[in-house]
Each structure stands twice: as structure tokens, then as C-alpha cells.
Design a protein around this motif. Structure first.
Motif, PDB file in Angstrom:
ATOM      1  N   UNK A  88      59.980  84.168  25.206  1.00 36.14           N
ATOM      2  CA  UNK A  88      61.041  83.156  24.516  1.00 36.14           C
ATOM      3  C   UNK A  88      61.975  84.114  23.674  1.00 36.14           C
ATOM      4  N   UNK A  89      61.506  85.169  23.203  1.00 39.92           N
ATOM      5  CA  UNK A  89      62.534  86.102  22.438  1.00 39.92           C
ATOM      6  C   UNK A  89      63.297  86.713  23.416  1.00 39.92           C
ATOM      7  N   UNK A 199      67.032  78.082  26.119  1.00 40.34           N
ATOM      8  CA  UNK A 199      66.193  79.087  27.041  1.00 40.34           C
ATOM      9  C   UNK A 199      64.669  79.161  26.369  1.00 40.34           C
ATOM     10  N   UNK A 200      64.907  79.524  24.978  1.00 40.37           N
ATOM     11  CA  UNK A 200      63.691  79.555  23.793  1.00 40.37           C
ATOM     12  C   UNK A 200      62.721  78.309  24.308  1.00 40.37           C
ATOM     13  N   UNK A 201      63.623  77.073  23.937  1.00 39.21           N
ATOM     14  CA  UNK A 201      62.687  75.981  23.840  1.00 39.21           C
ATOM     15  C   UNK A 201      62.010  75.615  25.181  1.00 39.21           C
ATOM     16  N   UNK A 202      62.935  75.979  26.457  1.00 37.71           N
ATOM     17  CA  UNK A 202      62.422  75.802  27.622  1.00 37.71           C
ATOM     18  C   UNK A 202      61.296  76.406  28.220  1.00 37.71           C
ATOM     19  N   UNK A 203      61.173  77.746  27.580  1.00 35.30           N
ATOM     20  CA  UNK A 203      59.829  78.647  27.902  1.00 35.30           C
ATOM     21  C   UNK A 203      58.863  78.009  26.861  1.00 35.30           C
ATOM     22  N   UNK A 204      58.981  77.802  25.644  1.00 36.19           N
ATOM     23  CA  UNK A 204      58.158  77.324  24.695  1.00 36.19           C
ATOM     24  C   UNK A 204      57.581  75.902  25.365  1.00 36.19           C
TER      25      UNK A 204
END
Length: 225
Positions: A88-89, A199-204
Motif C-alpha cells: 500500500x505504501x 492505488x493505496x485503497x485498491x490494495x487495501x
């Protein structure tokens, strides 16, 4: 007589082919890897076999237990949580850094890939296109070490991503498809912050979905457990 150079080259070849077997799902999580079988398969001594397994252990694909043997890395809840939080990071950072370096033709290809993913008819096709899409969004970043880290994270999460893709075949994948198109839109607009957040929310979302499935994780850290 087998030289150190020859053993090293053979070890890398063994690692390359075993890596492909693991990533394609031909070797399952927790499956034992017999060193004698590998030696016979590759017509090699135990030395390059051990070297090949050590390479894959460093990549997080294989677990080696001293005086016991080697196994395909298990589905471990703690490691899963840590790797996905790292993704995420890191991938948020790489995407933000990549946007200005992407060419118009690369962005056009991202749009085509996002469209193709919506038409994926099976899990393996979805996984192939999805990986191509995401790694292509990072192609504009000039950070080799970060690219290496991203690739390692993707390899070590392949079994989790396969489960996620298989689940998508039984449910509507509209949210995943929408997120892909929103990421492309933010890239087109050169909106670095929105792209990173997407992309952070997508992976999360993937992490939370799989974390809600404790049945997929192999509880014991002992490969023979």
C-alpha cells in the motif's frame, strides 16, 4: 567436475524454472520441494539445487528448514498482512513518481489493459492482465530499488492474488474494474495525489477482503504441521 561458476549458473536456472512453477500455481503453497527430485529433473548435483532454493527463499517464495527440507511458502496471515501493508505504501509512492515519466503510448496501453481486464473470463487471464496493468503504471519511475521491491512483493503475494481472482469469478468485479479506470484517469490528468490514494485503497480493499477469509491461511509455521 562441477565448478563454482557452473553450479551458480545451474542454480540460477533451477531458481528461474521453479519460480515460474510457483507463480503459475503448478506448485501449491506448503508443498514440499524434494531436493533429490530437483537434482534428477535438472540433472544436477545437490549444490546447485541448494543454491537455487536459497535464491527463492530470499525472494519469499520458498521456506527452507535446516535438516528438514524445503517447501513452497505457506499462506501465512501475519506475513500476508505485513506485505500488503507494505505494498500500500510502496506502490503508492512508485505510482506518484511514475506518472510524469509515462509516455502517451504507454498511457494508451494502460487504457487498453484496463478495458481488457473487464473482459477476463478466467482467474489466470485476470491475474496476467492485472499484473501487466499495475507494473506498467509504475514504468515511468526511475527508482530501480523500488522496482525490485515491487516485483518481489508481487511474486510473494501471487497465491493470495490467485485466491482473490478466483473469488472475483463468482462475484461482480465492477469495483476492481472501476478502480483501474479511475487510476488511468488520474494518470491522464497527472493527478499524483489522487493516483497514489487510489492505488493505496485498491490494495487495501484486497487486503481486507482476504483477511476476512481466515480459512485460506495455513495456521502452522512448521511446514510439516
Amino acid at each position: 567436475m562441477e565448478t563454482t561458476r557452473t553450479a551458480g549458473r545451474t542454480g540460477r536456472n533451477i531458481a528461474e524454472q521453479l519460480r515460474a512453477d510457483i507463480l503459475q500455481g503448478l506448485l501449491a503453497p506448503g508443498e514440499r520441494i524434494g531436493q533429490e527430485v530437483l537434482a534428477e529433473r535438472f540433472d544436477a548435483s545437490r549444490i546447485p539445487v541448494r543454491e537455487g532454493l536459497k535464491i527463492l527463499e530470499a525472494e519469499g517464495l520458498v521456506t527452507i528448514v535446516p535438516n528438514s527440507g524445503a517447501w513452497v511458502a505457506r499462506l501465512d496471515a501475519f506475513e500476508f498482512d505485513q506485505i500488503y501493508k507494505l505494498r500500500e505504501q510502496v506502490e503508492s509512492l512508485v505510482l506518484r513518481e511514475s506518472i510524469d515519466g509515462l509516455t502517451p503510448s504507454q498511457i494508451d496501453r494502460l487504457q487498453r489493459l484496463a478495458d481488457d481486464i473487464t473482459k477476463a473470463s478466467d482467474a489466470e487471464t485476470f491475474m496476467r492482465l492485472d499484473q501487466d496493468f499495475h507494473l506498467s503504471t509504475y514504468a515511468g519511475a526511475s527508482f530501480p530499488l523500488l522496482h525490485d521491491l515491487v516485483h518481489r512483493c508481487w511474486n510473494s503475494t501471487v497465491h493470495y492474488r490467485r485466491i482473490f481472482a478466483q473469488e472475483l469469478q463468482r462475484e461482480q468485479q465492477w469495483a476492481t474494474d472501476a478502480e483501474h479506470h479511475l487510476i488511468v484517469d488520474s494518470i491522464v490528468r497527472k493527478d499524483h495525489e489522487t493516483a497514489g490514494n487510489l492505488i493505496r485503497a485498491h490494495i487495501r480493499r484486497t487486503r481486507l477482503k482476504l483477511a476476512a477469509r481466515p480459512d485460506i491461511f495455513q495456521r502452522s509455521h512448521d511446514p510439516e504441521g
